[in-house]
Scaffold this active site. Structure first.
Site, PDB file in Angstrom:
ATOM      1  N   GLY A 194      -1.048   2.379  -2.871  1.00  0.00           N
ATOM      2  CA  GLY A 194      -0.272   1.742  -1.802  1.00  0.00           C
ATOM      3  C   GLY A 194      -0.295   0.229  -1.942  1.00  0.00           C
TER       4      GLY A 194
ATOM      5  N   ARG B  69       2.651   5.794  -7.777  1.00  0.00           N
ATOM      6  CA  ARG B  69       1.631   6.836  -7.888  1.00  0.00           C
ATOM      7  C   ARG B  69       2.033   7.655  -9.116  1.00  0.00           C
ATOM      8  NH1 ARG B  69      -1.074   5.943  -2.847  1.00  0.00           N
ATOM      9  NH2 ARG B  69       0.416   5.283  -1.280  1.00  0.00           N
TER      10      ARG B  69
ATOM     11  N   ASP C  19      -9.004   3.624  -3.776  1.00  0.00           N
ATOM     12  CA  ASP C  19      -9.960   4.570  -4.367  1.00  0.00           C
ATOM     13  C   ASP C  19      -9.328   5.479  -5.423  1.00  0.00           C
ATOM     14  OD1 ASP C  19      -8.585   5.965  -2.451  1.00  0.00           O
ATOM     15  OD2 ASP C  19     -10.335   7.021  -1.659  1.00  0.00           O
TER      16      ASP C  19
ATOM     17  N   THR D 263      -6.899   4.674  -7.448  1.00  0.00           N
ATOM     18  CA  THR D 263      -6.755   3.811  -8.639  1.00  0.00           C
ATOM     19  C   THR D 263      -8.084   3.711  -9.385  1.00  0.00           C
ATOM     20  OG1 THR D 263      -5.079   2.544  -7.474  1.00  0.00           O
ATOM     21  CG2 THR D 263      -6.149   1.453  -9.342  1.00  0.00           C
TER      22      THR D 263
ATOM     23  N   THR E 223      -6.145  -2.673  -0.778  1.00  0.00           N
ATOM     24  CA  THR E 223      -5.669  -1.596   0.101  1.00  0.00           C
ATOM     25  C   THR E 223      -5.819  -2.057   1.552  1.00  0.00           C
ATOM     26  OG1 THR E 223      -6.213   0.603   0.979  1.00  0.00           O
ATOM     27  CG2 THR E 223      -7.958  -0.488  -0.228  1.00  0.00           C
TER      28      THR E 223
ATOM     29  N   ASP F  96      -6.526  -0.269   3.920  1.00  0.00           N
ATOM     30  CA  ASP F  96      -7.408   0.644   4.672  1.00  0.00           C
ATOM     31  C   ASP F  96      -8.853   0.165   4.841  1.00  0.00           C
ATOM     32  OD1 ASP F  96      -5.324   2.383   4.936  1.00  0.00           O
ATOM     33  OD2 ASP F  96      -5.854   3.570   3.170  1.00  0.00           O
TER      34      ASP F  96
ATOM     35  N   ASP G 113     -11.323   0.895   3.056  1.00  0.00           N
ATOM     36  CA  ASP G 113     -12.182   2.080   2.945  1.00  0.00           C
ATOM     37  C   ASP G 113     -12.920   2.163   1.614  1.00  0.00           C
ATOM     38  OD1 ASP G 113      -9.937   2.500   1.439  1.00  0.00           O
ATOM     39  OD2 ASP G 113      -9.614   4.561   2.082  1.00  0.00           O
TER      40      ASP G 113
ATOM     41  N   ARG H  58      -5.192   7.401   6.952  1.00  0.00           N
ATOM     42  CA  ARG H  58      -5.220   8.870   6.882  1.00  0.00           C
ATOM     43  C   ARG H  58      -6.641   9.416   6.923  1.00  0.00           C
ATOM     44  NH1 ARG H  58      -0.478   9.418   4.495  1.00  0.00           N
ATOM     45  NH2 ARG H  58      -1.163   8.428   2.584  1.00  0.00           N
TER      46      ARG H  58
ATOM     47  N   ALA I 238      -7.841  -1.686  23.900  1.00  0.00           N
ATOM     48  CA  ALA I 238      -7.457  -0.278  24.099  1.00  0.00           C
ATOM     49  C   ALA I 238      -8.429   0.446  25.046  1.00  0.00           C
ATOM     50  CB  ALA I 238      -7.428   0.436  22.747  1.00  0.00           C
TER      51      ALA I 238
ATOM     52  N   SER J 281      -1.421  -0.766  32.810  1.00  0.00           N
ATOM     53  CA  SER J 281      -1.031  -0.286  31.477  1.00  0.00           C
ATOM     54  C   SER J 281      -2.266   0.242  30.759  1.00  0.00           C
ATOM     55  CB  SER J 281      -0.424  -1.430  30.668  1.00  0.00           C
ATOM     56  OG  SER J 281      -1.392  -2.415  30.387  1.00  0.00           O
TER      57      SER J 281
ATOM     58  N   ARG K 103       4.071   7.246  26.652  1.00  0.00           N
ATOM     59  CA  ARG K 103       4.969   7.034  25.509  1.00  0.00           C
ATOM     60  C   ARG K 103       4.158   6.988  24.213  1.00  0.00           C
ATOM     61  NH1 ARG K 103      10.146   5.754  27.910  1.00  0.00           N
ATOM     62  NH2 ARG K 103       9.694   6.697  29.920  1.00  0.00           N
TER      63      ARG K 103
ATOM     64  N   ARG L 263       2.172  -2.570   6.313  1.00  0.00           N
ATOM     65  CA  ARG L 263       1.921  -2.905   4.899  1.00  0.00           C
ATOM     66  C   ARG L 263       2.543  -4.235   4.497  1.00  0.00           C
ATOM     67  NH1 ARG L 263      -0.446   0.498   1.860  1.00  0.00           N
ATOM     68  NH2 ARG L 263      -0.500   2.697   2.410  1.00  0.00           N
TER      69      ARG L 263
HETATM   70  P1  ATP Z   1      -4.357   3.420  -1.325  1.00  0.00           P
HETATM   71  O1  ATP Z   1      -5.784   3.551  -0.854  1.00  0.00           O
HETATM   72  O2  ATP Z   1      -3.720   2.175  -0.837  1.00  0.00           O
HETATM   73  O3  ATP Z   1      -3.514   4.647  -1.099  1.00  0.00           O
HETATM   74  P2  ATP Z   1      -5.006   4.276  -3.984  1.00  0.00           P
HETATM   75  O4  ATP Z   1      -5.363   3.530  -5.202  1.00  0.00           O
HETATM   76  O5  ATP Z   1      -6.095   5.105  -3.373  1.00  0.00           O
HETATM   77  O6  ATP Z   1      -4.419   3.256  -2.933  1.00  0.00           O
HETATM   78  P3  ATP Z   1      -3.669   6.676  -4.880  1.00  0.00           P
HETATM   79  O7  ATP Z   1      -2.242   7.073  -4.814  1.00  0.00           O
HETATM   80  O8  ATP Z   1      -4.674   7.583  -4.297  1.00  0.00           O
HETATM   81  O9  ATP Z   1      -3.751   5.212  -4.271  1.00  0.00           O
HETATM   82  O10 ATP Z   1      -4.046   6.495  -6.432  1.00  0.00           O
HETATM   83  C1  ATP Z   1      -3.241   5.682  -7.276  1.00  0.00           C
HETATM   84  C2  ATP Z   1      -3.066   6.353  -8.611  1.00  0.00           C
HETATM   85  O11 ATP Z   1      -4.344   6.492  -9.250  1.00  0.00           O
HETATM   86  C3  ATP Z   1      -2.531   7.785  -8.577  1.00  0.00           C
HETATM   87  O12 ATP Z   1      -1.128   7.837  -8.396  1.00  0.00           O
HETATM   88  C4  ATP Z   1      -2.945   8.288  -9.953  1.00  0.00           C
HETATM   89  O13 ATP Z   1      -2.067   7.833 -10.941  1.00  0.00           O
HETATM   90  C5  ATP Z   1      -4.297   7.600 -10.141  1.00  0.00           C
HETATM   91  N1  ATP Z   1      -5.349   8.581  -9.826  1.00  0.00           N
HETATM   92  C6  ATP Z   1      -5.784   8.968  -8.617  1.00  0.00           C
HETATM   93  N2  ATP Z   1      -6.711   9.946  -8.719  1.00  0.00           N
HETATM   94  C7  ATP Z   1      -6.841  10.202 -10.040  1.00  0.00           C
HETATM   95  C8  ATP Z   1      -7.619  11.117 -10.823  1.00  0.00           C
HETATM   96  N3  ATP Z   1      -8.454  11.980 -10.260  1.00  0.00           N
HETATM   97  N4  ATP Z   1      -7.485  11.086 -12.166  1.00  0.00           N
HETATM   98  C9  ATP Z   1      -6.641  10.204 -12.769  1.00  0.00           C
HETATM   99  N5  ATP Z   1      -5.878   9.332 -12.085  1.00  0.00           N
HETATM  100  C10 ATP Z   1      -5.974   9.325 -10.746  1.00  0.00           C
END
Ligand code: ATP
Length: 325
Positions: free
Chosen positions: A14, A75, A106, A108, A129, A131, A133, A175, A190, A218, A249, A258
């Site tokens: 993301g 992705r 994570d 990535t 990211t 998040d 996280d 998520r 809140a 509110s 609502r 983002r």
């Molecule tokens: P965000 O936290 O913002 O969603 P992210 O890096 O966690 O970012 P993901 O879509 O989970 O985003 O992962 C990015 C890319 O990393 C995936 O589209 C994939 O190409 C690669 N990737 C994720 N998990 C694996 C895995 N187990 N093995 C190989 N490549 C992976």
């Protein structure tokens, strides 16, 4: 010190505000150390397809203040396969790349860790990211901007909620992680926060609405999106059913979280870890995420950055409870 002469740089997963500031920092630092940079478009997908181009100091001019990522992101399902990773490696070799800087979350870093165990290619990661996280950094690039975007939006919702005596269920991103909801819930006053980590059930919310002050005009309930899409609508439905006298609502903030100009905090964080990434590759680091812990650069193996789930500070929930009476 290694004799690294050419590195590849990409953003993946993301997008997050501040990724451009990180790209700029990596490219400029590489130039400072006489290292060439190859930009890789669209994350692992672009790596597999050879979408690569040389980047010089000028190519990152005037981007520090821009949201999104000039390198694009994607992705890639193909990179999850051994064949896909082999194609990616072949492209890197073809372009003479000797090390990689990955900016992402994570997923990535999970991909980078697997790739690093299969091929002799040093990879370091920057936490990009919204998040927040990842273990091994106090904050991720994009989180500060995202939470400021959220409170701007919730302040606006509060104006209308106050005027009409309404209860708003506001759904924010996260998520698997409620960190955005948690901080923005405190910052926007809140009534309650519902996040995946604590599995806070809706009964706690009902209890709060039942026994909380009745004279508030509110009310805001902050909800992390969770695994089920439309979770906030379901919560809204149940609240309406139980408290038909509330004008309830639902507002889903969605992708505005983002975008936008990165905050000062995100630009500085991105710049600091961007410089450290190039220096880390020169110093022979590999398979590590570079973050900032207690205001110092910190190196965390990819394995730990992803595996150890970031703890929720229970005091934060208590703060919401105390301050919303
Ligand atoms: P965000 O936290 O913002 O969603 P992210 O890096 O966690 O970012 P993901 O879509 O989970 O985003 O992962 C990015 C890319 O990393 C995936 O589209 C994939 O190409 C690669 N990737 C994720 N998990 C694996 C895995 N187990 N093995 C190989 N490549 C992976």
């Amino acid at each position: 010190m290694t004799q690294i002469k050419k590195i590849g740089l990409f953003t993946s997963g993301g997008d997050a505000p501040g990724m451009n500031a990180a790209i700029r920092a990596v490219v400029r630092t590489a130039k400072y150390y006489n290292i060439e940079v190859v930009g890789i478009r669209r994350g692992y997908e672009g790596m597999i397809n050879g979408e690569m181009f040389p980047m010089d100091g000028k190519s990152v001019a005037n981007i520090i203040q821009r949201g999104g990522t000039i390198l694009k992101t994607a992705r890639s399902e193909q990179f999850k396969t051994a064949d896909g990773r082999r194609l990616a490696y072949d492209q890197l070799v073809k372009h003479g790349i000797q090390g990689l800087v990955a900016i992402g979350g994570d997923g990535t870093f999970t991909g980078a860790r697997i790739f690093g165990s299969e091929y002799d290619m040093p990879v370091v990661g920057l936490p990009g990211t919204i998040d927040n996280d990842l273990y091994g950094t106090d904050f991720t690039i994009g989180y500060d901007t995202a939470i400021n975007t959220v409170i701007d939006a919730v302040d606006k919702i509060r104006d209308t909620a106050e005027s009409h005596d309404r209860l708003f269920i506001v759904e924010v991103m996260g998520r698997d992680s409620g960190l955005i909801a948690l901080r923005t819930g405190i910052a926007s006053g809140a009534e309650a926060i519902i996040i995946p980590e604590t599995k806070r059930d809706i009964n706690a919310l009902m209890d709060r609405l039942e026994n909380g002050r009745k004279d508030k005009s509110s009310k805001i309930v902050m909800v992390a999106e969770g695994e089920d899409p439309g979770g906030a609508f379901e919560i809204g439905r149940q609240v309406k059913e139980k408290f038909p006298n509330y004008d309830t609502r639902v507002s889903i903030l969605g992708h505005i979280q983002r975008g936008g100009k990165p905050s000062c905090m995100d630009r500085v964080l991105a710049s600091r870890v961007g410089v450290a990434a190039v220096e880390a590759l020169r110093d022979g680091h590999r398979n590590e995420m570079i973050g900032i812990v207690h205001n110092e650069i910190a190196f965390t193996p990819f394995e730990h950055a992803c595996k150890h789930h970031v703890e929720i500070n229970a005091n934060f929930l208590k703060i919401v409870e105390i301050l919303s009476i």
